[in-house]
Write a protein that holds these residues in place. Structure first.
Motif, PDB file in Angstrom:
ATOM      1  N   ARG A  54       0.816  -1.225   0.000  1.00 32.87           N
ATOM      2  CA  ARG A  54       0.000   0.000   0.000  1.00 32.87           C
ATOM      3  C   ARG A  54       0.851   1.277   0.000  1.00 32.87           C
ATOM      4  O   ARG A  54       0.324   2.384   0.116  1.00 32.87           O
ATOM      5  N   GLY A  55       2.178   1.098  -0.069  1.00 33.13           N
ATOM      6  CA  GLY A  55       3.051   2.274  -0.171  1.00 33.13           C
ATOM      7  C   GLY A  55       3.290   2.996   1.147  1.00 33.13           C
ATOM      8  O   GLY A  55       3.790   4.124   1.151  1.00 33.13           O
ATOM      9  N   LEU A  56       2.961   2.362   2.281  1.00 32.87           N
ATOM     10  CA  LEU A  56       3.239   3.008   3.567  1.00 32.87           C
ATOM     11  C   LEU A  56       4.729   2.922   3.886  1.00 32.87           C
ATOM     12  O   LEU A  56       5.273   3.750   4.621  1.00 32.87           O
ATOM     13  N   VAL A  57       5.376   1.886   3.379  1.00 34.51           N
ATOM     14  CA  VAL A  57       6.808   1.664   3.613  1.00 34.51           C
ATOM     15  C   VAL A  57       7.412   1.313   2.257  1.00 34.51           C
ATOM     16  O   VAL A  57       6.815   0.549   1.493  1.00 34.51           O
ATOM     17  N   ALA A  58       8.590   1.886   1.955  1.00 37.41           N
ATOM     18  CA  ALA A  58       9.238   1.569   0.681  1.00 37.41           C
ATOM     19  C   ALA A  58      10.073   0.306   0.846  1.00 37.41           C
ATOM     20  O   ALA A  58      10.750   0.127   1.865  1.00 37.41           O
ATOM     21  N   ALA A  59      10.013  -0.570  -0.159  1.00 42.16           N
ATOM     22  CA  ALA A  59      10.858  -1.771  -0.130  1.00 42.16           C
ATOM     23  C   ALA A  59      12.311  -1.317  -0.190  1.00 42.16           C
ATOM     24  O   ALA A  59      12.650  -0.375  -0.904  1.00 42.16           O
ATOM     25  N   ASP A  60      13.152  -2.007   0.564  1.00 48.03           N
ATOM     26  CA  ASP A  60      14.518  -1.528   0.744  1.00 48.03           C
ATOM     27  C   ASP A  60      15.483  -2.641   0.358  1.00 48.03           C
ATOM     28  O   ASP A  60      15.918  -3.408   1.219  1.00 48.03           O
ATOM     29  N   GLY A  61      15.790  -2.760  -0.952  1.00 48.14           N
ATOM     30  CA  GLY A  61      16.730  -3.790  -1.403  1.00 48.14           C
ATOM     31  C   GLY A  61      16.125  -5.175  -1.318  1.00 48.14           C
ATOM     32  O   GLY A  61      14.904  -5.334  -1.379  1.00 48.14           O
ATOM     33  N   SER A 108      12.650  -4.371   6.326  1.00 49.48           N
ATOM     34  CA  SER A 108      12.181  -4.527   7.709  1.00 49.48           C
ATOM     35  C   SER A 108      11.133  -3.457   7.996  1.00 49.48           C
ATOM     36  O   SER A 108      11.319  -2.295   7.642  1.00 49.48           O
ATOM     37  N   VAL A 109      10.059  -3.868   8.615  1.00 47.37           N
ATOM     38  CA  VAL A 109       8.998  -2.926   8.986  1.00 47.37           C
ATOM     39  C   VAL A 109       8.799  -3.010  10.498  1.00 47.37           C
ATOM     40  O   VAL A 109       8.609  -4.104  11.047  1.00 47.37           O
ATOM     41  N   THR A 155      11.900  -7.675  -3.944  1.00 48.43           N
ATOM     42  CA  THR A 155      12.688  -7.558  -5.177  1.00 48.43           C
ATOM     43  C   THR A 155      12.066  -6.478  -6.042  1.00 48.43           C
ATOM     44  O   THR A 155      10.851  -6.463  -6.217  1.00 48.43           O
ATOM     45  N   ASP A 156      12.924  -5.635  -6.597  1.00 47.34           N
ATOM     46  CA  ASP A 156      12.476  -4.552  -7.487  1.00 47.34           C
ATOM     47  C   ASP A 156      11.333  -3.750  -6.874  1.00 47.34           C
ATOM     48  O   ASP A 156      10.332  -3.450  -7.539  1.00 47.34           O
ATOM     49  N   GLY A 157      11.443  -3.481  -5.591  1.00 52.55           N
ATOM     50  CA  GLY A 157      10.447  -2.636  -4.932  1.00 52.55           C
ATOM     51  C   GLY A 157       9.160  -3.348  -4.580  1.00 52.55           C
ATOM     52  O   GLY A 157       8.215  -2.721  -4.109  1.00 52.55           O
ATOM     53  N   ARG A 158       9.102  -4.657  -4.818  1.00 50.46           N
ATOM     54  CA  ARG A 158       7.854  -5.387  -4.528  1.00 50.46           C
ATOM     55  C   ARG A 158       8.108  -6.507  -3.529  1.00 50.46           C
ATOM     56  O   ARG A 158       9.237  -6.989  -3.394  1.00 50.46           O
ATOM     57  N   VAL A 159       7.050  -6.941  -2.879  1.00 51.02           N
ATOM     58  CA  VAL A 159       7.181  -8.041  -1.919  1.00 51.02           C
ATOM     59  C   VAL A 159       7.368  -9.346  -2.693  1.00 51.02           C
ATOM     60  O   VAL A 159       6.673  -9.599  -3.674  1.00 51.02           O
TER      61      VAL A 159
END
Ligand code: NQM
Length: 357
Positions: free
Chosen positions: A111-118, A122-123, A141-145
């Motif tokens: 939902r874009g609350l946290v940006a994927a990081d590599g 970690s959230v 991967t590539d910004g997605r879960v």
């Protein structure tokens, strides 16, 4: 908020061995009667089959997670868990859920609350039901879960990417009654709260084996009555007040391990017998087993090495990394570290159309 004939934005996810509807808080009405009435209609409650909604006709599949950005500097997101009654028109925030917690980090990225990081994100999650904090780490991967992976958890077919959950030490007492053992009408119990108020009881003290099928235990009327009595008394002693209409505390029956783990369990949540075990329920069992003088003594077999305890349950096991400080005459025991591995999966993302009011 998207509502009315257009429906509501919703993601259905499996979190660990449970399944629930995940919402952004902004997509729901504010907390209160209107929100609860809406969620009952979303899940199809009250109805034993939940035929007209998303619920799966069992407490483990009648769950809701409400997620929002956190105002707490120690957390990225806030997670509120709501248990939606199946047969009763109830929505309760009295308990947390460590299984749905596994989906909260991935949902926050979705939902874009946290940006994927590599390759790993970690959230930090504040669990609003208890105020406790946890960090969930999972593959991206590539910004997605990345949901696919090699982790297997008992009670879920196949494999998926691991979600590692590390719980922070809670401010609440690990032993809510102040004692490691209480006698409830002749039944010795250990009342623990390592994220979920749980009453530990040796199965033998209730004249059952502790290896029975959950359905068989659910049919045992004498056991149900005794568990109900124990729960009401334990609830008062644990400072929870009258727990007659609530889902906490849970009750875990303990028996010697059958598959090389630390202990075998049958957990009542609180009326249905869990087909596996809750994450925080298992965290409570693990911490309770580590306490000198608890009812797990003489039942459980603790490994000499390491801190991982394998909690056996009806469909397999749940490993809990558990480090407990047993306390001293002047200091109460604390669970210094609790960590588990779960998996989660996005099942659908879209619009849910609640049954009309
Ligand atoms: O204890 C069931 C579940 C749970 C809760 C319940 C849970 C937990 O398996 O952390 O996950 O005890 O009602 O989802």
């Amino acid at each position: 908020m998207t509502n009315g004939p257009e429906g509501l934005r919703c993601m259905l996810m499996r979190g660990g061995t449970s399944k629930g509807a995940y919402f952004l808080a902004e997509d729901l009405p504010a907390e209160g009667e209107a929100r609860d009435a809406l969620l009952l209609r979303v899940m199809g409650s009250p109805d034993p089959r939940q035929i007209d909604g998303l619920g799966g006709a069992h407490p483990l599949t009648s769950k809701v997670a409400v997620v929002s950005a956190s105002g707490d500097p120690a957390a990225d997101v806030d997670y509120l868990f709501l248990q939606v009654g199946v047969e009763r028109p109830e929505v309760s925030d009295r308990q947390n859920c460590g299984n749905l917690l596994a989906g909260v980090g991935p949902f926050a990225v979705e939902r874009g609350l946290v940006a994927a990081d590599g390759p790993e994100t970690s959230v930090r999650i504040r669990m609003r039901n208890t105020g406790d904090l946890a960090t969930a780490t999972f593959a991206t991967t590539d910004g997605r879960v990345a949901y696919d992976g090699p982790a297997e958890i008992s009670g879920v077919p196949g494999t998926a990417a691991p979600v590692v959950i590390e719980f922070q030490q809670s401010d609440r007492p690990l032993l809510p009654t102040g004692r490691v053992r209480d006698d409830l009408g002749g039944t010795p119990v250990t009342c623990v709260d390592n994220g979920m108020p749980t009453v530990l009881i040796a199965a033998s003290a209730l004249d059952v084996k502790g290896y029975e099928d959950p359905a068989e235990l659910e049919k045992d009327q004498r056991l149900a009555e005794r568990l109900h009595e124990i729960r009401l008394t334990a609830g008062e002693l644990m400072g929870l007040g009258d727990v007659g209409g609530t889902t906490v505390p849970k009750l875990s029956l303990l028996a010697p391990p059958a598959h090389g783990g630390a202990v075998m369990t049958r957990t009542f949540i609180p009326v249905r017998c869990h087909t596996s075990i809750g994450v925080l329920g298992a965290a409570g069992v693990a911490a309770g087993l580590r306490l000198r003088g608890g009812v797990g003594e003489g039942v459980a077999q603790l490994p000499n090495d390491g801190r991982r305890l394998r909690i056996e349950h009806p469909t397999g096991f749940l490993d809990v990394e558990s480090d407990v400080d047993d306390g001293t005459a002047d200091a109460a025991p604390v669970a210094r570290r609790t960590a588990v591995v779960r998996t989660a999966r996005k099942i659908f993302d879209g619009t849910v159309f609640p049954r009309p009011a």
